[in-house]
Design an enzyme around this catalytic site. Structure first.
Site, mmCIF file in Angstrom:
data_model
loop_
_atom_site.group_PDB
_atom_site.id
_atom_site.type_symbol
_atom_site.label_atom_id
_atom_site.label_comp_id
_atom_site.label_asym_id
_atom_site.label_seq_id
_atom_site.Cartn_x
_atom_site.Cartn_y
_atom_site.Cartn_z
ATOM 1 N N HIS A 96 1.881 -1.084 9.777
ATOM 2 C CA HIS A 96 0.944 -0.464 9.447
ATOM 3 C C HIS A 96 0.383 -0.842 10.496
ATOM 4 C CE1 HIS A 96 2.693 -0.232 5.387
ATOM 5 N NE2 HIS A 96 4.029 0.121 6.341
ATOM 6 N N GLU B 218 -2.958 -2.461 9.510
ATOM 7 C CA GLU B 218 -3.598 -3.299 8.732
ATOM 8 C C GLU B 218 -3.367 -4.038 9.685
ATOM 9 O OE1 GLU B 218 -3.688 -0.416 5.086
ATOM 10 O OE2 GLU B 218 -2.662 -0.549 6.604
ATOM 11 N N CYS C 106 0.047 -5.123 3.111
ATOM 12 C CA CYS C 106 -1.461 -5.193 4.128
ATOM 13 C C CYS C 106 -2.401 -6.233 3.268
ATOM 14 C CB CYS C 106 -1.695 -3.722 4.364
ATOM 15 S SG CYS C 106 -0.142 -2.904 5.772
ATOM 16 N N CYS D 269 -1.873 -1.495 1.669
ATOM 17 C CA CYS D 269 -0.037 -1.447 0.484
ATOM 18 C C CYS D 269 -0.491 -2.836 0.155
ATOM 19 C CB CYS D 269 0.784 -0.439 1.128
ATOM 20 S SG CYS D 269 1.325 -1.796 2.531
#
Length: 144
Positions: free
Chosen positions: A52, A54, A85, A82
Site C-alpha cells: 500500500h 502508506e 496502514c 486501512c
C-alpha cells in the site's frame, strides 16, 4: 507550503497508480517543510498485498531519516488508510496525518479511530472531492 500543495502532489501519484492498474492512492511525507518520501499503491505491480502507498512511504521516510519514528513528519494521503496502514502509522508515531477522502468500506475509522498513535494530529477531507472522483472513475473503468 500549504497543505493543498502536498495533497495535490499525492493526487498526482494516485493518478499514476490508476494508470498502472492500481487502486488510486498516493502519499507524500513531509518533514520540516521538505518532502522526504513519495509513494503510490503497488500491490499489483509487486504482487504484494502489503504494498500500500502508506507502507511504501513509511519505509522510504524512515530510511531517509535513519529512524523508525516519524514524529516530526506529516503524511498526506488521498484515501483514508486501512487498518493495516493505520497500525503501521501508529508504530511509526507519525506526527500528523492529513487525509483526502474517507473510506467507509475499508478505512481504519470503521473499526476505531484510536488505532492511530494518540499523539498523531489528524485532519480529514482535504481535496476529498478530487480523490473521490479519481476513485469512482477508476472503479467504474474496472467494472466495464
Amino acid at each position: 507550503m500549504p497543505d493543498e500543495y502536498f495533497m495535490e502532489m499525492a493526487l498526482t501519484l494516485a493518478e499514476e497508480a490508476a494508470n498502472s492498474g492500481e487502486v488510486p492512492v498516493g502519499v507524500i511525507v513531509v518533514c520540516r517543510n521538505r518532502i522526504i518520501a513519495k509513494a503510490r499503491n503497488q500491490t499489483e505491480q509487486l504482487n504484494d498485498v502489503t504494498a500500500h502507498a502508506e507502507i511504501m512511504a513509511i519505509t522510504s521516510a524512515t530510511q531517509y531519516l535513519g529512524s523508525k519514528y516519524l514524529t516530526d513528519c506529516t503524511m498526506y494521503v488521498t484515501l483514508e488508510p486501512c487498518v493495516m496502514c493505520a497500525g503501521a502509522l501508529f508504530w511509526s508515531q507519525l506526527g500528523r496525518l492529513v487525509i483526502g477522502a474517507s473510506d467507509p468500506k475499508r478505512g481504519y475509522s470503521r473499526i476505531e479511530t484510536a488505532i492511530l498513535h494518540p499523539k498523531t494530529r489528524l485532519e480529514t477531507g482535504l481535496l476529498a472531492q478530487q480523490s473521490q472522483m479519481l476513485l469512482a472513475k477508476f472503479f467504474t473503468r474496472l467494472r466495464t
